[in-house]
Write an enzyme that holds these catalytic residues in place. Sequence first.
Site, short mmCIF file in Angstrom:
data_model
loop_
_atom_site.label_atom_id
_atom_site.label_comp_id
_atom_site.label_asym_id
_atom_site.label_seq_id
_atom_site.Cartn_x
_atom_site.Cartn_y
_atom_site.Cartn_z
CE1 TYR A 1 50.57 38.89 33.34
CE2 TYR A 1 51.53 40.01 35.23
CZ TYR A 1 50.52 39.88 34.31
OH TYR A 1 49.46 40.76 34.33
CE LYS B 1 49.93 41.84 30.98
NZ LYS B 1 48.79 42.48 30.33
CD GLU C 1 53.25 40.17 39.96
OE1 GLU C 1 54.22 39.44 39.73
OE2 GLU C 1 52.82 40.35 41.10
CB THR D 1 50.57 44.19 35.84
OG1 THR D 1 50.72 43.53 37.10
CG2 THR D 1 51.75 43.77 34.98
P1 NDP Z 1 41.85 37.07 32.63
O1 NDP Z 1 42.85 36.01 32.76
O2 NDP Z 1 40.53 36.92 33.34
O3 NDP Z 1 41.52 37.30 31.08
C1 NDP Z 1 42.52 37.21 30.11
C2 NDP Z 1 41.87 37.26 28.74
O4 NDP Z 1 42.88 37.17 27.73
C3 NDP Z 1 40.89 36.10 28.47
O5 NDP Z 1 39.77 36.63 27.82
C4 NDP Z 1 41.70 35.21 27.53
O6 NDP Z 1 40.89 34.45 26.67
C5 NDP Z 1 42.46 36.26 26.73
N1 NDP Z 1 43.59 35.70 25.99
C6 NDP Z 1 44.63 34.99 26.47
N2 NDP Z 1 45.47 34.66 25.48
C7 NDP Z 1 44.95 35.17 24.34
C8 NDP Z 1 45.36 35.16 22.97
N3 NDP Z 1 46.47 34.54 22.56
N4 NDP Z 1 44.58 35.81 22.07
C9 NDP Z 1 43.45 36.42 22.45
N5 NDP Z 1 43.00 36.45 23.71
C10 NDP Z 1 43.75 35.84 24.65
O7 NDP Z 1 42.54 38.44 33.05
P2 NDP Z 1 41.94 39.72 33.82
O8 NDP Z 1 40.64 40.07 33.23
O9 NDP Z 1 42.08 39.52 35.27
O10 NDP Z 1 43.04 40.83 33.43
C11 NDP Z 1 42.92 41.61 32.25
C12 NDP Z 1 44.28 42.17 31.88
O11 NDP Z 1 44.78 42.99 32.90
C13 NDP Z 1 45.36 41.11 31.62
O12 NDP Z 1 46.17 41.61 30.59
C14 NDP Z 1 46.13 41.07 32.92
O13 NDP Z 1 47.45 40.64 32.69
C15 NDP Z 1 46.05 42.53 33.35
N6 NDP Z 1 46.09 42.79 34.76
C16 NDP Z 1 45.17 42.19 35.59
C17 NDP Z 1 45.13 42.51 36.92
C18 NDP Z 1 44.16 41.86 37.86
O14 NDP Z 1 44.36 41.97 39.07
N7 NDP Z 1 43.10 41.23 37.36
C19 NDP Z 1 46.05 43.53 37.49
C20 NDP Z 1 46.94 44.11 36.51
C21 NDP Z 1 46.93 43.77 35.21
P3 NDP Z 1 40.45 32.92 26.97
O15 NDP Z 1 39.12 33.04 27.64
O16 NDP Z 1 40.41 32.36 25.62
O17 NDP Z 1 41.51 32.32 27.85
P1 GDR Z 2 49.28 37.72 41.27
O1 GDR Z 2 47.94 36.98 41.71
O2 GDR Z 2 50.40 36.78 41.05
O3 GDR Z 2 49.49 38.84 42.24
O4 GDR Z 2 48.87 38.29 39.83
P2 GDR Z 2 47.69 35.58 42.41
O5 GDR Z 2 46.33 35.69 43.00
O6 GDR Z 2 47.96 34.45 41.49
O7 GDR Z 2 48.79 35.52 43.58
C1 GDR Z 2 48.80 36.48 44.62
C2 GDR Z 2 49.76 36.04 45.71
O8 GDR Z 2 49.21 34.90 46.39
C3 GDR Z 2 50.25 33.95 46.59
N1 GDR Z 2 49.65 32.61 46.73
C4 GDR Z 2 48.99 31.95 45.78
N2 GDR Z 2 48.66 32.30 44.51
C5 GDR Z 2 47.92 31.41 43.80
N3 GDR Z 2 47.53 31.75 42.56
N4 GDR Z 2 47.57 30.19 44.29
C6 GDR Z 2 47.90 29.79 45.54
O9 GDR Z 2 47.56 28.69 45.96
C7 GDR Z 2 48.63 30.71 46.35
N5 GDR Z 2 49.10 30.70 47.61
C8 GDR Z 2 49.71 31.84 47.83
C9 GDR Z 2 51.14 34.10 45.36
O10 GDR Z 2 52.41 33.52 45.60
C10 GDR Z 2 51.15 35.61 45.22
O11 GDR Z 2 52.12 36.17 46.04
C11 GDR Z 2 47.61 38.89 39.61
C12 GDR Z 2 47.21 38.61 38.16
O12 GDR Z 2 45.89 39.06 37.95
C13 GDR Z 2 48.14 39.33 37.20
O13 GDR Z 2 47.65 39.18 35.86
C14 GDR Z 2 48.18 40.81 37.58
O14 GDR Z 2 49.07 41.50 36.75
C15 GDR Z 2 48.60 40.97 39.04
O15 GDR Z 2 47.67 40.28 39.85
C16 GDR Z 2 48.60 42.42 39.47
#
Ligand code: NDP
Ligand code: GDR
Length: 345
Positions: free
Chosen positions: A150, A154, A128, A126
């Site tokens: 987090y 990662k 992050e 990520t």
């Molecule tokens: P989600 O939060 O939508 O999905 C996370 C998944 O992980 C869910 O299916 C959840 O299952 C599962 N999970 C959590 N804990 C466990 C566990 N202990 N054992 C097995 N499964 C588990 O994430 P995204 O689809 O958005 O992201 C996918 C991956 O990419 C993540 O690793 C995230 O950190 C990473 N990432 C995401 C980005 C983004 O912008 N979306 C950007 C960069 C990286 P359950 O339904 O049971 O909670």
């Molecule tokens: P992020 O996503 O932390 O970048 O991680 P998120 O959407 O939670 O926050 C993005 C930015 O928005 C600001 N923010 C808020 N965030 C949330 N959730 N709720 C609020 O009310 C709010 N107001 C402002 C946050 O401070 C932050 O700066 C996501 C996840 O998908 C990670 O798993 C992944 O690795 C990174 O993106 C890339």
Amino acid sequence: MARRALVTGISGQDGAYLAKLLLDKGYEVFGGVRRSARSGQDRLSVLGIAESVRLVDFDLAEVGNIFRLVRTIRPDELYNLAAQSFVAASWEFPLATTDVNAVAVTRILEAIRLFSPETRFYQASTSEMFGQVRTVPQNEDTPFHPRSPYGVSKLYGHWMTVNYRESFGLHASSGILFNHESPLRGREFVTRKISLGLARVAEGLQDCIILGNLDAKRDWGFAGDYVEGMWRMLQREAPSDFVLASGETRSVRSFVETAAETAGFQIRWEGSATDEVGIDVGSGKTIVRVSSEFYRPAEVDLLLGDASKAARELDWRSTTSVEDIAAMMVQADLDDVKRFGDARV
Ligand code: NDP
Ligand code: GDR
């Protein structure tokens, strides 16, 4: 024989889009779900693939479970998308986040090393990890400085992936993905909180949305584009690490303004810090408020990715603008709220 893929985190946003992509390409898709799944199969159902994925019990915390799965399935490709993915929650659960996001990656890598060394591995890393960024934009050579448990967790997963590639010759790649969104995004993340919140305000189900830091800037793309990049990484002869990003950055405030247009609002901002409000020009109503509750102990202020390596070596590009993403998300939430009284996912 169809190629086999094991996707962990199948119930999440990326798991659903990746499963659809792999099924469309003719793969047999095994999807790891934990018994206490929070999101169930809702996302797979929305994409119409719930019956096509072979669900298997999977928990990142259980080494025996991971070993047995890898040994019996022996997948051609394993995508590790499962994680405690909500940054804000990682300060409340730093140890659980470390076990699931960091140590568990080694469990999977060990399973591959021991039982299925031909399996190609994708680790969901990520932006992050860049945290307090050293350069703008960020690419594969930018030094890391994570700002949350987090991000730290990662970073361990990322380096173990690199290490098992270098130590044991595994086909292991790490995708350093910037934020990617969609109508299937979890409700706790800011873009979805905004799109669903605005849809509910438009339908009279809530008065306003309450957000945290409006000045944080993110590089937002569409999840459907990004899973294609994951797949392309594993099709390469040689494993490597790639940044996937849109190359544009926007503030949370700007995302609110863009999303509001689709919901039929025009926002005027007044005040500052936690006293700032967003007023709908047409109705004069306050529909956005700010609360310190949603601020983070340490913030990542600015992310902007440089995905030129992915463009060069994977022929991959982010193709969906942030305006289109915001419109797509708000429209999907408006449709669901009107039809079902709430979003389906
Ligand atoms: P989600 O939060 O939508 O999905 C996370 C998944 O992980 C869910 O299916 C959840 O299952 C599962 N999970 C959590 N804990 C466990 C566990 N202990 N054992 C097995 N499964 C588990 O994430 P995204 O689809 O958005 O992201 C996918 C991956 O990419 C993540 O690793 C995230 O950190 C990473 N990432 C995401 C980005 C983004 O912008 N979306 C950007 C960069 C990286 P359950 O339904 O049971 O909670
Ligand atoms: P992020 O996503 O932390 O970048 O991680 P998120 O959407 O939670 O926050 C993005 C930015 O928005 C600001 N923010 C808020 N965030 C949330 N959730 N709720 C609020 O009310 C709010 N107001 C402002 C946050 O401070 C932050 O700066 C996501 C996840 O998908 C990670 O798993 C992944 O690795 C990174 O993106 C890339």
